[in-house]
Structures are given as C-alpha cells and as structure tokens.
Design a protein around this motif. Structure first.
Motif, PDB file in Angstrom:
ATOM      1  N   MET A 273      47.714  42.392  47.907  1.00 16.16           N
ATOM      2  CA  MET A 273      48.016  41.014  48.076  1.00 16.16           C
ATOM      3  C   MET A 273      46.855  39.957  47.230  1.00 16.16           C
ATOM      4  N   SER A 274      45.872  40.783  46.475  1.00 15.25           N
ATOM      5  CA  SER A 274      45.068  39.976  45.551  1.00 15.25           C
ATOM      6  C   SER A 274      45.442  39.361  44.497  1.00 15.25           C
ATOM      7  N   THR A 275      45.059  38.238  43.722  1.00 13.38           N
ATOM      8  CA  THR A 275      45.668  37.585  42.734  1.00 13.38           C
ATOM      9  C   THR A 275      44.881  38.538  41.498  1.00 13.38           C
TER      10      THR A 275
ATOM     11  N   GLY B  56      38.308  39.145  53.530  1.00 13.16           N
ATOM     12  CA  GLY B  56      37.373  37.644  53.260  1.00 13.16           C
ATOM     13  C   GLY B  56      38.191  36.638  53.878  1.00 13.16           C
TER      14      GLY B  56
ATOM     15  N   GLY C  30      49.505  30.023  49.342  1.00 19.91           N
ATOM     16  CA  GLY C  30      48.974  29.040  50.152  1.00 19.91           C
ATOM     17  C   GLY C  30      47.575  29.386  50.526  1.00 19.91           C
TER      18      GLY C  30
ATOM     19  N   GLY D 229      41.893  37.729  53.756  1.00 21.85           N
ATOM     20  CA  GLY D 229      42.255  38.816  54.551  1.00 21.85           C
ATOM     21  C   GLY D 229      42.224  38.958  55.872  1.00 21.85           C
TER      22      GLY D 229
ATOM     23  N   VAL E 124      43.382  42.894  50.031  1.00 16.85           N
ATOM     24  CA  VAL E 124      43.267  41.485  49.725  1.00 16.85           C
ATOM     25  C   VAL E 124      41.986  41.404  49.306  1.00 16.85           C
TER      26      VAL E 124
ATOM     27  N   ASN F 268      36.010  46.422  55.493  1.00 21.09           N
ATOM     28  CA  ASN F 268      35.436  45.468  54.459  1.00 21.09           C
ATOM     29  C   ASN F 268      34.113  45.982  53.989  1.00 21.09           C
ATOM     30  N   ARG F 269      33.805  45.585  52.839  1.00 22.44           N
ATOM     31  CA  ARG F 269      32.422  45.866  52.198  1.00 22.44           C
ATOM     32  C   ARG F 269      31.246  45.433  53.176  1.00 22.44           C
TER      33      ARG F 269
ATOM     34  N   ARG G 213      37.571  26.761  50.538  1.00 20.20           N
ATOM     35  CA  ARG G 213      38.920  27.324  51.308  1.00 20.20           C
ATOM     36  C   ARG G 213      39.237  28.448  50.326  1.00 20.20           C
ATOM     37  N   PHE G 214      39.091  28.101  48.896  1.00 20.43           N
ATOM     38  CA  PHE G 214      39.346  28.844  47.849  1.00 20.43           C
ATOM     39  C   PHE G 214      38.150  28.581  46.660  1.00 20.43           C
TER      40      PHE G 214
ATOM     41  N   GLY H  70      39.521  44.467  52.916  1.00 21.69           N
ATOM     42  CA  GLY H  70      39.474  43.208  52.487  1.00 21.69           C
ATOM     43  C   GLY H  70      39.572  42.266  53.382  1.00 21.69           C
TER      44      GLY H  70
ATOM     45  N   LYS I 190      32.192  41.059  58.660  1.00 18.71           N
ATOM     46  CA  LYS I 190      33.600  40.271  58.700  1.00 18.71           C
ATOM     47  C   LYS I 190      34.594  40.771  59.413  1.00 18.71           C
TER      48      LYS I 190
ATOM     49  N   LYS J 183      52.637  34.529  40.608  1.00 21.41           N
ATOM     50  CA  LYS J 183      51.332  34.148  41.406  1.00 21.41           C
ATOM     51  C   LYS J 183      50.607  33.169  40.016  1.00 21.41           C
TER      52      LYS J 183
ATOM     53  N   ASP K  23      41.324  33.065  38.136  1.00 24.79           N
ATOM     54  CA  ASP K  23      43.020  32.998  38.029  1.00 24.79           C
ATOM     55  C   ASP K  23      43.359  32.367  36.715  1.00 24.79           C
TER      56      ASP K  23
HETATM   57  N1  NAP Z   1      41.359  31.516  49.437  1.00 23.51           N
HETATM   58  C1  NAP Z   1      42.527  31.143  48.951  1.00 23.51           C
HETATM   59  O1  NAP Z   1      42.892  30.002  48.988  1.00 23.51           O
HETATM   60  C2  NAP Z   1      43.592  32.167  48.284  1.00 23.51           C
HETATM   61  C3  NAP Z   1      44.784  31.655  48.026  1.00 23.51           C
HETATM   62  C4  NAP Z   1      45.589  32.691  47.504  1.00 23.51           C
HETATM   63  C5  NAP Z   1      45.307  33.747  46.992  1.00 23.51           C
HETATM   64  N2  NAP Z   1      43.812  34.121  46.923  1.00 23.51           N
HETATM   65  C6  NAP Z   1      43.499  35.388  46.280  1.00 23.51           C
HETATM   66  O2  NAP Z   1      43.110  36.537  47.289  1.00 23.51           O
HETATM   67  C7  NAP Z   1      42.088  37.159  47.008  1.00 23.51           C
HETATM   68  C8  NAP Z   1      41.094  37.161  48.147  1.00 23.51           C
HETATM   69  O3  NAP Z   1      40.536  35.666  48.370  1.00 23.51           O
HETATM   70  P1  NAP Z   1      39.657  35.094  49.357  1.00 23.51           P
HETATM   71  O4  NAP Z   1      39.570  33.508  49.319  1.00 23.51           O
HETATM   72  O5  NAP Z   1      39.796  35.968  50.773  1.00 23.51           O
HETATM   73  O6  NAP Z   1      38.152  35.690  48.631  1.00 23.51           O
HETATM   74  P2  NAP Z   1      36.753  36.138  49.513  1.00 23.51           P
HETATM   75  O7  NAP Z   1      36.763  35.375  51.052  1.00 23.51           O
HETATM   76  O8  NAP Z   1      35.839  36.001  48.477  1.00 23.51           O
HETATM   77  O9  NAP Z   1      37.100  37.765  49.736  1.00 23.51           O
HETATM   78  C9  NAP Z   1      37.061  38.663  48.880  1.00 23.51           C
HETATM   79  C10 NAP Z   1      37.239  39.905  49.346  1.00 23.51           C
HETATM   80  O10 NAP Z   1      37.060  40.957  48.573  1.00 23.51           O
HETATM   81  C11 NAP Z   1      35.930  41.849  48.861  1.00 23.51           C
HETATM   82  N3  NAP Z   1      35.237  42.364  47.644  1.00 23.51           N
HETATM   83  C12 NAP Z   1      34.756  41.711  46.389  1.00 23.51           C
HETATM   84  N4  NAP Z   1      34.345  42.808  45.490  1.00 23.51           N
HETATM   85  C13 NAP Z   1      34.369  43.840  46.097  1.00 23.51           C
HETATM   86  C14 NAP Z   1      34.066  45.029  45.712  1.00 23.51           C
HETATM   87  N5  NAP Z   1      33.316  45.352  44.453  1.00 23.51           N
HETATM   88  N6  NAP Z   1      34.134  46.281  46.472  1.00 23.51           N
HETATM   89  C15 NAP Z   1      34.938  46.141  47.712  1.00 23.51           C
HETATM   90  N7  NAP Z   1      35.258  44.825  48.200  1.00 23.51           N
HETATM   91  C16 NAP Z   1      35.024  43.796  47.432  1.00 23.51           C
HETATM   92  C17 NAP Z   1      35.141  41.000  49.592  1.00 23.51           C
HETATM   93  O11 NAP Z   1      34.172  41.940  50.144  1.00 23.51           O
HETATM   94  P3  NAP Z   1      32.778  41.035  51.020  1.00 23.51           P
HETATM   95  O12 NAP Z   1      33.442  40.407  52.216  1.00 23.51           O
HETATM   96  O13 NAP Z   1      31.977  42.133  51.292  1.00 23.51           O
HETATM   97  O14 NAP Z   1      32.387  40.196  49.819  1.00 23.51           O
HETATM   98  C18 NAP Z   1      36.117  40.384  50.493  1.00 23.51           C
HETATM   99  O15 NAP Z   1      36.689  41.220  51.436  1.00 23.51           O
HETATM  100  C19 NAP Z   1      41.576  36.763  45.692  1.00 23.51           C
HETATM  101  O16 NAP Z   1      42.309  37.534  44.675  1.00 23.51           O
HETATM  102  C20 NAP Z   1      42.227  35.224  45.680  1.00 23.51           C
HETATM  103  O17 NAP Z   1      42.246  34.879  44.236  1.00 23.51           O
HETATM  104  C21 NAP Z   1      42.965  33.101  47.654  1.00 23.51           C
END
Ligand code: NAP
Length: 315
Positions: A101-103, A15, A130, A18, A71, A36-37, A238-239, A13, A41, A178, A247
């Motif tokens: 570390m996912s939510t 993203g 954060g 991650g 993540v 990563n899928r 950013r999120f 993961g 990335k 969380k 969430d």
């Molecule tokens: N962004 C923030 O500020 C923040 C803060 C705290 C917590 N979080 C939490 O952290 C987690 C990740 O957030 P993010 O912001 O990094 O999101 P993101 O950029 O959208 O990344 C999501 C990740 O999940 C992967 N993914 C999604 N569906 C999948 C599937 N079916 N099979 C395999 N991989 C899959 C994505 O792969 P691809 O790259 O292929 O799409 C990517 O690696 C979430 O649970 C979020 O709620 C985020």
C-alpha cells in the motif's frame, strides 16, 4: 490461488497510515501478526490483540492466510522489508501474496512483483487515496493493480480497511493512478501556497482570503483539509513533506519514462525542495506554504500600489 483467504494476516509498517489501517482490520475481527522497524509504534495494536513478530520474515511465517500487507515510506524500505535477510519473501509459502500500500513508482511495483513471482509468490499494489483522518475513519480509497484473481482474494480485507477498491489493471496500475492523483493533490496545495503568498504581498488578511476562497470557485477538498493549518501557519504532520517530495520526484521520473513532460511537477518539486532545505521535512507537506512566502516580499515595496508596472489608468 483464487477466492478469499482466512486465518491470520500479516502487516508490516505501522507508521501514520499503517497503524490505523491495521487497527481497522483488528476491529473487524481479522487476526493480525505485525512488525514495525520501530517496535513502540505497535503498542496500541498489541493492546488491541495483534501478535508481535520480531522480523518481517516472522510476520510472513505467522500469516496463516498467506497474506501480508505493507505500508512503507518508499521503494527502498519495501526492498529491505521484502528482500532483506529477515524479509517477507523468505517467510511466505508458495502462493503467498504481498499487498503493498506504499506509494512507489509503477516500474518499482512491477520489479517487486517479478522478483516475487520467481518464488511462486504474488503481488498486488494498492496505494492509498486519503490521509491519516481517512485511514482512522476507515474511508481511504485503494487504487489497485494486480492479477484479477489476486485482487479478488484481497478485496474483502481492503474493504474492511477503507471505503472502496478502484481496480485499475495489471500490477503497477494502482501506483500509476496514485501518482496521477498526487500530482493533483500536492500540486493543488503548491498553487494554494503561491496564492497565499501573493495575497500577503497584496496586503489581504490570510484568514479572510481562505474563507473567501472556500466559498467560491476555488473551493476544494484539499483546501478544506489544509485550511486550518494554513490559517494558523502550523503544520502538524499528516503527510510528511519529505514523502510528498518523494511522490513528486516519482511523478517526474515516471513521466519521463513514459515520454510525458511534467513541467508543473518539476516546479512543485522545486518548492518542496526549498521547504525541505528550510527545515520543514518532518512537518505536513502544506508547510510548503512557508517556502512560498519566502519567495515573495511580505509587503508591497514602500510607495507601491501593488500593481507592479501596470500602465496608469487615465482619468
Ligand atoms: N500520510 C499520508 O497522508 C499518506 C497518504 C497516502 C499515502 N501515503 C503513503 O503511505 C506510505 C506510508 O506513509 P506514512 O505517512 O504512514 O509514513 P510514516 O509514518 O513515515 O511511516 C513509514 C513507515 O515505513 C517504515 N520504514 C521506513 N523506512 C524503513 C526501512 N528502511 N525499513 C523498515 N521500515 C521502514 C517506518 O518504520 P519506522 O516507524 O521504524 O520509521 C514506518 O513504519 C508512504 O509511501 C506514503 O507516501 C501516505
């Protein structure tokens, strides 16, 4: 297994959160094998020395430390990455440990942990406090749930990625914390969105309102972090708004299961749903301010003082 692990660590993961977290481990000398899928990335991490694996299972097989970090967007993604045909669970040796570390919801964390335990595998939930800036700067906080010996095993790695580890209790306590945190952080931006819509209705200039709020009792970290976006009405992700809605959904569902009503959360979810329907899903969640604006007239109706039906003050 207790104590620290050494050797290659797995990471699935890459993203918005991650990739920088994995980068922090690499920079601090931890050998990484990643997947990563969407392979593109991983580019920067591979240049920095990480090894690529074609599947999550291959990540687990290559993780000589027995540790794999995940993540991912949500529980569905985690299920796929853990239990799919090429999932992590098939590649980890007994006593291997998944640090998620996912939510996700606490009951989802417990279900994952229970299933892994049937194979002699361990699970720690360590969602992130954060956002992207904190992930890049190495200042995220981890809300951690798990068996204390498992937590001690992963603590040195969490400390390399972020600024602190808040141990909350057994598996599921990290994700519980969380959700409590995100009800407040996302809720804060929801209320701020409504305050800005109201201020626009009252004819106050947005930039001035934001700077006065920042200087007074309503000042907050969330206001500071979203102030620029809100002022410019541009919301670079950013999120993601759709993850924020996920969430708040989890807050409502988890609240119900623990017999706690969360009417504010339901209202926040309504605003996030409206924002999604208006096309803001892939923007930052602060774009909910746009949905709030659409709920109110932009200007007071012609001839109105903006005081609604308040009684007139006699001279
Ligand atoms: N962004 C923030 O500020 C923040 C803060 C705290 C917590 N979080 C939490 O952290 C987690 C990740 O957030 P993010 O912001 O990094 O999101 P993101 O950029 O959208 O990344 C999501 C990740 O999940 C992967 N993914 C999604 N569906 C999948 C599937 N079916 N099979 C395999 N991989 C899959 C994505 O792969 P691809 O790259 O292929 O799409 C990517 O690696 C979430 O649970 C979020 O709620 C985020």
């Amino acid at each position: 297994m207790t104590g620290t692990s050494s050797g290659t660590v797995g990471f699935c993961g890459l993203g918005m959160m991650g990739a920088p977290l994995a980068g922090n481990l690499l920079r601090k000398g931890v050998p990484l094998i990643v997947h990563n899928r969407t392979p593109e990335k991983a580019g920067k991490l591979l240049e920095a020395g990480a090894r690529w694996a074609e599947t999550p299972r291959a990540v687990a097989e290559g993780a000589s430390s027995g540790l794999v970090f995940t993540v991912l967007s949500d529980a569905r993604a985690l299920r796929e990455v853990l239990w799919g045909r090429h999932g992590i669970a098939r590649g980890l040796s007994p006593s291997g440990l998944v640090v998620d570390m996912s939510t996700i919801a606490p009951d989802q964390s417990r279900t994952m942990a229970g299933r892994l335990a049937t194979r002699g595998l361990h699970f720690v939930d360590a969602p992130l406090g954060g956002s992207v800036d904190a992930a890049e700067a190495g200042t995220v906080l981890f809300y951690v749930g798990g068996d204390p010996s498992d937590v001690e095993r992963v603590r040195p790695y969490l400390e390399k990625m972020g600024r602190g580890v808040e141990f909350m209790g057994p598996v599921g306590s990290g994700t519980a914390m969380k959700l409590v945190n995100n009800l407040l952080t996302i809720g804060h931006v929801a209320l701020l969105s409504e305050a800005l819509a109201l201020s626009e209705g009252l004819g106050l200039p947005r930039g001035r309102v934001l700077s006065v709020l920042s200087a007074g009792g309503a000042a907050s970290r969330m206001l500071e972090s979203k102030r620029d976006s809100l002022e410019r009405r541009e919301y670079p992700a950013r999120f993601l708004l759709r993850l924020a809605r996920k969430d708040v959904d989890l807050v409502v569902r988890t609240g119900r299961r623990s017999r706690r009503e969360t009417p504010f959360a339901r209202e926040i979810r309504r605003l996030l749903r409206e924002a999604g329907a208006q096309g803001h899903d892939l923007e930052d969640f602060s774009a909910m301010a746009e949905a709030a604006l659409r709920r109110l007239p932009a200007r007071p109706p012609e001839g109105s003082t903006g005081t609604g039906d308040l009684p007139a003050i006699s001279p």
